[in-house]
Write an enzyme that holds these catalytic residues in place. Sequence first.
Site, PDB file in Angstrom:
ATOM      1  N   HIS A 110      -2.157  14.769   8.930  1.00 34.25           N
ATOM      2  CA  HIS A 110      -2.813  14.247  10.132  1.00 34.25           C
ATOM      3  C   HIS A 110      -3.956  15.156  10.591  1.00 34.25           C
ATOM      4  CE1 HIS A 110      -2.524  10.899  12.772  1.00 34.25           C
ATOM      5  NE2 HIS A 110      -1.980  11.485  13.809  1.00 34.25           N
ATOM      6  N   ASN A 152      -4.025  11.934  19.978  1.00 28.49           N
ATOM      7  CA  ASN A 152      -3.994  10.649  20.676  1.00 28.49           C
ATOM      8  C   ASN A 152      -4.861  10.592  21.928  1.00 28.49           C
ATOM      9  OD1 ASN A 152      -2.216  10.060  18.660  1.00 28.49           O
ATOM     10  ND2 ASN A 152      -0.423   9.992  19.961  1.00 28.49           N
ATOM     11  N   ASP A 187      -7.741  10.990   9.164  1.00 29.26           N
ATOM     12  CA  ASP A 187      -6.858  10.630   8.052  1.00 29.26           C
ATOM     13  C   ASP A 187      -6.704   9.113   8.008  1.00 29.26           C
ATOM     14  OD1 ASP A 187      -3.693  10.325   9.442  1.00 29.26           O
ATOM     15  OD2 ASP A 187      -5.348  11.134  10.609  1.00 29.26           O
ATOM     16  N   ASN A 230      -3.861   6.092  16.483  1.00 26.04           N
ATOM     17  CA  ASN A 230      -3.920   6.317  17.928  1.00 26.04           C
ATOM     18  C   ASN A 230      -5.116   7.160  18.366  1.00 26.04           C
ATOM     19  OD1 ASN A 230      -1.676   4.742  18.535  1.00 26.04           O
ATOM     20  ND2 ASN A 230      -0.282   6.430  18.104  1.00 26.04           N
TER      21      ASN A 230
END
Length: 188
Positions: free
Chosen positions: A21, A67, A92, A113
Amino acid sequence: MKKFLIVGLGNIGEKYSNTRHNIGFQVLDHLAKQEELSFETVKLGDLSTLKLKGRSVLLLKPSTFMNLSGKAVKYWLTKEKVPLENLLIITDDLNLPFGTLRLKTKGSDGGHNGLKDLQDKLQTTKYNRLRFGISDSFSKGRQVDYVLGEWTSEESEQLNERLDKSIALIKSFVLSGANNTMNTFNGK
């Protein structure tokens, strides 16, 4: 001087540093190392500046966690008066095989997100993004563990070459524009 804002998406903290991530942070760290740059902690993130053939390229690693990335991006776009077409988000992507690079000039958040928050704060889906494939090799219900998991040894072996290719793509974006860069790099 023409300004660009290149944003690597990721999560702050040591426990996330080598996770799939955090590929956005990894790309910018690789670029900074290659160019002998250092990041300075500033409002809403870590920032560095690359001078590239008469262009000023701001490299941002938001400190807002993935996020909530939109807040940092919007702040720095506005503060530095960077036009939206000179923004590039590095993220990613589960829908691409590992290491596949795809530059897009618009699109949906694809369930990501970080991109969802970005689109909410920018009020548009028309911004450049470099999607770095992390594949979808996880069992049903294990997506979060997978994206927050570390690279396999096989992926780690190939990562430097993919990071080098990502940097070449970023430099092409800054010097040649999105369309030329897409023609040169997408899917390679």
